[in-house]
Design an enzyme around this catalytic site. Structure first.
Site, PDB file in Angstrom:
ATOM      1  N   GLU A 205      -6.578   5.976   0.104  1.00 12.98           N
ATOM      2  CA  GLU A 205      -5.479   5.847  -0.850  1.00 12.98           C
ATOM      3  C   GLU A 205      -5.953   5.984  -2.295  1.00 12.98           C
ATOM      4  O   GLU A 205      -6.162   4.996  -3.002  1.00 12.98           O
ATOM      5  CB  GLU A 205      -4.738   4.519  -0.661  1.00 12.98           C
ATOM      6  CG  GLU A 205      -3.381   4.545  -1.352  1.00 12.98           C
ATOM      7  CD  GLU A 205      -2.763   3.168  -1.493  1.00 12.98           C
ATOM      8  OE1 GLU A 205      -1.544   3.114  -1.671  1.00 12.98           O
ATOM      9  OE2 GLU A 205      -3.489   2.160  -1.461  1.00 12.98           O
TER      10      GLU A 205
ATOM     11  N   GLU B  58       3.739  -3.849   3.465  1.00 10.13           N
ATOM     12  CA  GLU B  58       2.381  -3.872   2.933  1.00 10.13           C
ATOM     13  C   GLU B  58       2.159  -5.095   2.048  1.00 10.13           C
ATOM     14  O   GLU B  58       2.878  -5.286   1.066  1.00 10.13           O
ATOM     15  CB  GLU B  58       2.098  -2.617   2.107  1.00 10.13           C
ATOM     16  CG  GLU B  58       0.722  -2.640   1.450  1.00 10.13           C
ATOM     17  CD  GLU B  58       0.412  -1.412   0.614  1.00 10.13           C
ATOM     18  OE1 GLU B  58      -0.748  -1.277   0.177  1.00 10.13           O
ATOM     19  OE2 GLU B  58       1.318  -0.585   0.398  1.00 10.13           O
TER      20      GLU B  58
ATOM     21  N   HIS C  52      -5.075   1.244   4.640  1.00  7.95           N
ATOM     22  CA  HIS C  52      -5.398   1.979   3.422  1.00  7.95           C
ATOM     23  C   HIS C  52      -6.848   1.668   3.085  1.00  7.95           C
ATOM     24  O   HIS C  52      -7.208   0.507   2.885  1.00  7.95           O
ATOM     25  CB  HIS C  52      -4.496   1.568   2.257  1.00  7.95           C
ATOM     26  CG  HIS C  52      -3.138   2.180   2.299  1.00  7.95           C
ATOM     27  ND1 HIS C  52      -2.118   1.811   1.434  1.00  7.95           N
ATOM     28  CD2 HIS C  52      -2.608   3.156   3.082  1.00  7.95           C
ATOM     29  CE1 HIS C  52      -1.036   2.527   1.690  1.00  7.95           C
ATOM     30  NE2 HIS C  52      -1.308   3.342   2.690  1.00  7.95           N
TER      31      HIS C  52
ATOM     32  N   ASP D 262      -4.152  -2.874   3.087  1.00  9.49           N
ATOM     33  CA  ASP D 262      -4.885  -2.145   2.058  1.00  9.49           C
ATOM     34  C   ASP D 262      -6.081  -3.030   1.754  1.00  9.49           C
ATOM     35  O   ASP D 262      -5.925  -4.143   1.248  1.00  9.49           O
ATOM     36  CB  ASP D 262      -3.997  -1.955   0.830  1.00  9.49           C
ATOM     37  CG  ASP D 262      -4.700  -1.259  -0.326  1.00  9.49           C
ATOM     38  OD1 ASP D 262      -5.923  -1.448  -0.479  1.00  9.49           O
ATOM     39  OD2 ASP D 262      -4.026  -0.554  -1.087  1.00  9.49           O
TER      40      ASP D 262
END
Length: 276
Positions: A247, A148, A207, A181
């Site tokens: 998230e 990530e 995310h 994300d």
């Protein structure tokens, strides 16, 4: 569009509350946060894995992924001496073992901050060494490893799509993937969809949060500044078929069920009716 709940926001409650809420509120799957008191990998190895597997069965809730805490407390594979690095890698390997046993779809890690005085050649050399070892292990046990990218408030290693491309080129493993994300590109004025353009089938997971554009704070959809409705339209049109984990982390821990409900309702309201 398949949705996932992240269990980090439930860390002050028994983990069964997270499974129960995910099931009752209508999430499609659950992403397990690997920190105490819930699902710390050594605790799972000591017997706690039985509870996780039982809860997944009881609530008929797929475990879409396992995300051990690797951002520096106490594990950070990018910072510290060789003993610290070795402890971090060993923990991630154990996390992959536990992810395999709980039938999680992936293990998700990040490259946390490498320190302000560390030069780029040392940072990338250490990352390549770490990922090579972890990917070899992932290949041996049959586990997908997702790297990530973080915001620059959190790390100075892998923070944007080009950094991800560099990491994937350094370690071209069939088990190594990435994700986005959406807070991370937004705070850097980087188009979220550039991840889709650059990573292709190496983009494995999303995310979804909202962002103020000026911090790494994760907001419920609608509380920040992101054009989420338009973004989700583009993501759907691109043909993305993976999970979107909504998230929520520590900002909403006082009422995780209420905010998980609100977040899911707001997220689904962003989608076309046939995708809800």
């Amino acid at each position: 569009m398949k949705t996932g709940m992240f269990t980090c926001g439930h860390q002050r409650l028994p983990i069964e509350h997270a499974f129960r809420d995910a099931s009752e509120l209508g999430y499609d799957g659950i992403e397990i946060w690997g920190g105490r008191p819930h699902a710390f990998a050594p605790d799972l190895k000591a017997g706690g894995i039985k509870q996780i597997k039982a809860l997944a069965q009881t609530y008929q809730m797929p475990i879409i992924g396992y995300t051990p805490e690797t951002n520096g407390y106490p594990y950070n594979m990018m910072l510290g001496d060789e003993h610290m690095r070795r402890e971090s890698l060993d923990m991630i390997k154990l996390a992959m073992d536990m992810a395999k046993e709980m039938n999680a779809g992936y293990t998700l890690i990040s490259a946390a901050h490498a320190g302000y005085l560390t030069p780029p050649n040392v940072i990338w050399g250490r990352l390549a060494e770490n990922l090579s070892e972890l990917c070899e292990y992932a290949e041996n046990i049959g586990m997908d490893l997702i790297l990530e990218p973080l915001t620059p408030y959190e790390s100075n290693v892998v923070c944007n799509a080009n950094d991800v491309l560099h990491a994937l080129a350094l370690v071209p493993s069939p088990r190594l993937f990435s994700m986005v994300d959406i807070c991370a590109p937004y705070v850097q004025a980087e188009p979220v969809m550039s991840y889709f353009d650059k990573l292709g089938d190496k983009l494995r997971h999303l995310h979804i949060v909202d962002s103020d554009g000026a911090s790494d704070t994760h907001y419920i959809p609608g509380e920040g500044k992101m054009p989420l409705r338009e973004l989700m339209r583009d993501i759907i049109e691109r043909g993305y078929e993976g999970y979107c984990t909504v998230e929520l982390v520590t900002m909403y821990m006082n009422e995780p069920r209420l905010y998980a409900r609100q977040a899911l309702e707001r997220f689904r309201a962003l989608l076309p009716e046939d995708e809800r």
